[in-house]
Design a protein around this motif. Structure first.
Motif, short mmCIF file in Angstrom:
data_model
loop_
_atom_site.label_atom_id
_atom_site.label_comp_id
_atom_site.label_asym_id
_atom_site.label_seq_id
_atom_site.Cartn_x
_atom_site.Cartn_y
_atom_site.Cartn_z
N LYS A 1 0.84 -1.20 0.00
CA LYS A 1 0.00 0.00 0.00
C LYS A 1 0.87 1.25 0.00
CE LYS A 1 -2.09 3.43 2.58
NZ LYS A 1 -1.78 4.23 3.79
N SER A 2 0.54 2.21 -0.85
CA SER A 2 1.18 3.52 -0.81
C SER A 2 0.31 4.51 -1.56
CB SER A 2 2.58 3.48 -1.44
OG SER A 2 3.19 4.76 -1.34
N THR B 1 2.07 7.47 -2.26
CA THR B 1 3.17 8.31 -2.73
C THR B 1 3.62 7.85 -4.11
OG1 THR B 1 3.92 8.54 -0.44
CG2 THR B 1 5.47 9.18 -2.18
N ASN C 1 7.65 0.20 -5.76
CA ASN C 1 7.16 -1.07 -5.23
C ASN C 1 6.93 -2.12 -6.31
OD1 ASN C 1 7.22 -0.17 -2.61
ND2 ASN C 1 5.03 0.31 -2.49
N ARG D 1 6.94 5.91 -4.36
CA ARG D 1 6.93 4.57 -3.76
C ARG D 1 6.05 3.62 -4.55
NH1 ARG D 1 6.53 6.22 2.67
NH2 ARG D 1 8.66 7.03 2.85
#
Length: 276
Positions: free
Chosen positions: A233-234, A236, A243, A239
């Motif tokens: 989960k992000s 941003t 990821n 990120r």
């Protein structure tokens, strides 16, 4: 618009699911819309939400804003344990579908077994009906121990396609993953970075330096190499891009041994037996 970056895994019902996707837990509707749209434009093709997250509307808006066709995106949502039960699950599903603005979901899941309430078998029968109707392409469970799965296997007709559980280097869930695999159930890992806490590990920093990656990428690569699916989960953008950039390097046996040494049994969430 980037092409899909994650490989897919074929589920036991014949449908395919991206191995790595975007989680949106603790994300507002507005944040979810932006994160989902950005992720889909940058190579993601799976988004995981739930009724309890209160952001299904934002997820649906993000899918539509991405410019991708609905059938190019794999969307998961879940029934919350307070709605476990046959009729209440069907009602909750209709409400989720309405908020998403979709005609179907790719994967619908029981969010928690809540075993002391003893409704998860009836909940599963509702999911079987939704699959038969085609409104849920695949059906699965989340946070099920092996004993909960064994009961479903003994009392119902359809095997779960996915078991989504808390899993990270502190809590590798090796026995459960072996059980899932032996029954053709895909293990999908939530909280794959232990909510970021595991990233403070010195050994992971050393592995990141060795591979020219971040500690988060090392851990996500570990999930992928185990053959599991994973949903970091992000919200941003940097990120989100980082990821999914875990498919161009490989951890060797020494690296895997270092990560195995981090096991502590510590959870960041609730044990499924305690969620009622």
């Amino acid at each position: 618009m980037l092409d899909a970056l994650s490989p897919t895994i074929t589920l036991n019902d014949g449908h395919t699911m991206p191995q790595l996707g975007l989680g949106v837990y603790k994300t507002t509707d507005a944040e979810a819309t932006h994160a989902v749209s950005f992720a889909l434009q940058h190579g993601y093709r799976l988004v995981d939400t739930a009724a309890m997250y209160l952001n299904e509307r934002g997820v649906g808006d993000g899918v539509r804003a991405s410019g991708l066709a609905r059938d190019e995106v794999f969307v998961t949502t879940k029934v919350w344990f307070t709605d476990n039960g046959y009729e209440s699950t069907l009602r909750s599903f209709d409400e989720s579908l309405d908020r998403l603005g979709f005609d179907y979901v790719d994967l619908y899941m029981i969010h928690w077994p809540a075993p002391r309430n003893d409704k998860y078998v009836d909940t599963w029968r509702a999911l079987e009906r939704l699959r038969d109707e085609g409104r849920a392409r695949s059906i699965g469970v989340a946070n099920f121990h092996a004993k909960h799965l064994e009961r479903l296997l003994g009392e119902t007709d359809v095997l779960p396609a996915v078991n989504q559980v808390e899993l990270h280097p502190w809590l590798p869930q090796t026995e459960l993953t072996v059980f899932d695999r032996s029954h053709g159930i895909l293990t999908q890992d939530w909280s794959p970075l232990a909510r970021g806490h595991v990233l403070d590990s010195g050994p992971l920093a050393a592995l990141a330096a060795k591979h020219g990656t971040s500690p988060a990428q090392v851990v996500l690569r570990w999930h992928v190499q185990r053959g599991n699916a994973v949903i970091p989960k992000s919200v941003t953008p940097e990120r989100i891009e980082q990821n999914i950039d875990v498919f161009d390097f490989e951890l060797d046996a020494d690296d895997l041994a270092v990560i195995a040494s981090l096991e502590s049994g510590e959870r960041t969430g609730v044990d499924p037996d305690d969620r009622n």
